[in-house]
Design a protein around this motif. Structure first.
Motif, short mmCIF file in Angstrom:
data_model
loop_
_atom_site.label_atom_id
_atom_site.label_comp_id
_atom_site.label_asym_id
_atom_site.label_seq_id
_atom_site.Cartn_x
_atom_site.Cartn_y
_atom_site.Cartn_z
N VAL A 69 0.58 -0.76 -0.17
CA VAL A 69 0.00 0.16 0.26
C VAL A 69 0.75 1.53 -0.15
CG1 VAL A 69 -1.77 -0.92 1.50
CG2 VAL A 69 -0.50 0.47 2.26
N GLY A 70 2.35 1.48 0.14
CA GLY A 70 3.21 2.47 -0.13
C GLY A 70 3.55 2.45 1.31
N ALA A 71 3.31 1.56 2.02
CA ALA A 71 3.75 1.99 3.47
C ALA A 71 5.40 2.02 3.57
CB ALA A 71 3.22 1.36 4.78
N THR A 72 6.46 2.58 4.48
CA THR A 72 7.41 2.61 4.94
C THR A 72 6.68 1.43 6.20
OG1 THR A 72 8.43 3.82 4.16
CG2 THR A 72 9.16 3.85 6.09
N PRO A 73 7.24 0.60 6.40
CA PRO A 73 7.38 -0.18 7.96
C PRO A 73 8.05 0.32 8.70
CG PRO A 73 8.41 -1.86 6.31
CD PRO A 73 8.32 -0.15 6.05
N ILE A 79 2.49 5.96 5.86
CA ILE A 79 3.15 6.50 4.09
C ILE A 79 2.49 7.90 4.65
CG2 ILE A 79 1.71 6.51 2.13
CD1 ILE A 79 -0.14 3.94 3.55
N SER A 80 4.22 8.05 3.94
CA SER A 80 3.93 9.09 4.40
C SER A 80 5.62 10.17 3.51
CB SER A 80 4.67 9.60 5.41
OG SER A 80 5.42 11.45 5.86
N PRO A 81 5.60 10.98 1.87
CA PRO A 81 4.11 12.09 1.82
C PRO A 81 2.77 11.19 1.64
CG PRO A 81 5.71 12.23 0.04
CD PRO A 81 6.23 11.14 0.60
N LYS A 82 1.65 11.37 1.21
CA LYS A 82 0.34 10.56 1.28
C LYS A 82 0.05 9.71 -0.09
CE LYS A 82 -2.96 12.04 4.34
NZ LYS A 82 -3.89 13.10 4.23
N THR A 83 1.16 10.82 -1.38
CA THR A 83 0.93 10.87 -2.89
C THR A 83 1.98 8.97 -2.95
OG1 THR A 83 3.49 11.66 -2.85
CG2 THR A 83 0.68 12.56 -3.31
N ARG A 84 2.83 8.26 -1.52
CA ARG A 84 3.03 7.19 -1.65
C ARG A 84 1.50 6.11 -1.47
NH1 ARG A 84 8.01 5.74 1.61
NH2 ARG A 84 7.76 3.64 0.82
N LEU A 85 0.90 6.73 -1.37
CA LEU A 85 -0.54 5.36 -1.55
C LEU A 85 -0.66 5.04 -2.24
CD1 LEU A 85 -2.45 4.65 0.76
CD2 LEU A 85 -3.91 6.51 -0.87
N SER A 86 -0.46 3.99 -2.43
CA SER A 86 -0.39 2.93 -3.52
C SER A 86 -1.77 1.95 -3.01
CB SER A 86 0.57 2.41 -3.74
OG SER A 86 0.54 0.96 -4.31
N VAL A 87 -3.27 2.15 -3.78
CA VAL A 87 -4.51 1.28 -3.02
C VAL A 87 -5.17 1.37 -4.78
CG1 VAL A 87 -4.81 1.06 -1.09
CG2 VAL A 87 -5.67 3.18 -2.54
N GLY A 88 -4.30 1.42 -5.82
CA GLY A 88 -4.64 1.01 -7.17
C GLY A 88 -5.84 2.34 -7.84
N ASP A 89 -6.02 3.52 -7.00
CA ASP A 89 -6.42 3.94 -8.39
C ASP A 89 -5.82 4.28 -8.76
OD1 ASP A 89 -4.60 4.65 -5.14
OD2 ASP A 89 -5.37 7.28 -5.80
N LYS A 90 -4.91 4.29 -9.06
CA LYS A 90 -4.05 5.06 -10.11
C LYS A 90 -3.72 4.14 -11.44
CE LYS A 90 -1.21 8.66 -7.89
NZ LYS A 90 -1.74 8.62 -6.64
N LEU A 91 -3.69 2.77 -11.16
CA LEU A 91 -3.71 2.36 -12.23
C LEU A 91 -4.63 1.86 -13.12
CD1 LEU A 91 -2.55 -1.48 -12.58
CD2 LEU A 91 -4.02 -2.20 -11.02
N GLY A 92 -3.80 1.40 -14.50
CA GLY A 92 -5.16 1.80 -15.40
C GLY A 92 -4.30 1.08 -16.75
#
Length: 375
Positions: A113-117, A183-196
């Motif tokens: 999901v774009g997170a830093t552990p 997830i910082s910055p928030k632009t790293r969020l990866s939940v598929g909204d940009k997937l295409g």
């Protein structure tokens, strides 16, 4: 690459026959997700909100204002049983690698999901207090856990070590890990909204079977001539090859973030094999045009279990441990960055408009939407 030929002398041995039937397991997961979704509104009383699109993904995401908080808990599964049997056969402890496997199950899910552990917690439940008395095994577990935390750049916050006689079998241990990240910055969020359509699919190489498919692997050991000590053809025994630690992929995703490359989506290729490429609910076709080499252990298992490619690639990782869906013009650089972290990678295919399916062109294998029901 040509399709593999199953072993004609052996009756096929499938995951279902090994006692793992996703048709029975997955409906409970879906029911739990639906019940869990009804609890998300409680976050509002704390001034927070959930990222709704993370429901059904590999990690859960909460919006806490300046950043997102992500969390996950994962169980290792039955790989400890292989380590225990190999310890009896060889006198060696394999629990340093088992520790990495356990952490990787959580960390590799969290980063999708774009997170830093940030923090890992341990859950080590034994069948009795005596399990903890084996100092060699216990020290290997502790040392391996710490080392995996160092590779993942996370703090080991603590954990729980219950003795559960009557629940966990005597002489056995159930291992699990939870992981929290940001997830910082928030632009790293990866939940598929940009997937295409137009995105490239990059595969990161697996080190072996990782920690999925071990029930099938253990069943196969029962019919091999020397069991876990059978040579798989490369000088390794079957047991040694199975116990190769799971690759930790967070160094790659962190390196990508440092260069400003944020995947549009990610899939941890664990249970369900390459069907996991279908995880996002969007109606898209995932066309695989290049297949990575199989690790020796998976090639051996496919042959000895008598699995055709549809069954093998729909159950095991078959050499691809993690998938990154990225902008096509970034894909070559993603491969370079992964390789700089010591992990082989390749541009394996592309995302297209079309019905929801995975099409593995070199193998003539297709998985339709009905073959993965996780939501």
């Amino acid at each position: 690459m040509t399709a593999a030929t199953p072993n004609p002398s052996a009756a096929p041995l499938t995951y279902d026959q090994a006692g793992v039937n996703y048709d029975l397991i997955d409906p409970l997961k879906v029911a739990a997700q639906r019940a869990a979704a009804e609890t998300g509104t409680h976050l509002a009383s704390h001034g927070f909100s959930e990222v709704l699109a993370s429901r059904g993904e590999s990690a859960y995401v909460v919006d806490v204002g300046p950043m997102y908080l992500a969390s996950i808990v994962e169980c290792l599964g039955t790989k400890t049983l292989v380590a225990d049997e190999m310890a009896l056969l060889t006198g060696k402890s394999y629990y340093d690698g088992i520790a990495q496997d356990t952490i990787a199950m959580a960390v590799n899910d969290l980063i999708t999901v774009g997170a830093t552990p940030l923090v890992v917690q341990a859950y080590w439940a034994a069948g009795g207090s005596d399990w903890f008395g084996d100092k060699v095994r216990a020290n290997a577990l502790v040392a391996g856990w710490k080392k995996a935390c160092q590779v993942s750049n996370v703090a080991w916050g603590g954990g729980e070590t219950p003795a559960l006689a009557g629940i966990v079998a005597d002489g056995r241990v159930d291992l699990a890990a939870s992981c929290t990240g940001i997830i910082s910055p928030k632009t790293r969020l990866s939940v598929g909204d940009k997937l295409g359509a137009g995105d490239a699919i990059v595969f990161l190489a697996a080190s072996g079977i990782h920690a999925n498919g071990l029930s099938l692997a253990r069943k196969l050991a029962e019919r091999l001539p020397q069991g876990y000590l059978t040579d798989i053809g490369n000088g390794q025994t079957y047991g040694e090859a199975l116990l190769a630690p799971t690759t930790l992929y967070s160094p790659v995703t962190e390196a990508l973030a440092r260069e400003g490359i944020f995947p549009h989506y990610c899939a941890n290729v664990t249970g369900h094999g390459w069907r996991k490429l279908l995880r996002h609910p969007k109606q898209l076709t995932y066309r695989i045009t290049a297949v990575p080499p199989k690790t020796a252990i998976l090639a051996f298992m496919q042959k000895e279990c008598g699995l055709d490619d549809h069954e093998a690639y729909g159950t095991l990782n078959m050499g691809a441990g993690f998938a990154l869906y990225v902008a096509a013009d970034q894909a070559p650089r993603v491969v370079e960055i992964a390789q700089a972290q010591g992990i082989d990678a390749m541009v394996a295919g592309r995302v297209e408009d079309g019905p929801k399916q995975v099409v593995i062109e070199p193998l003539g294998v297709t998985y339709g939407a009905e073959e993965l029901q996780l939501r």
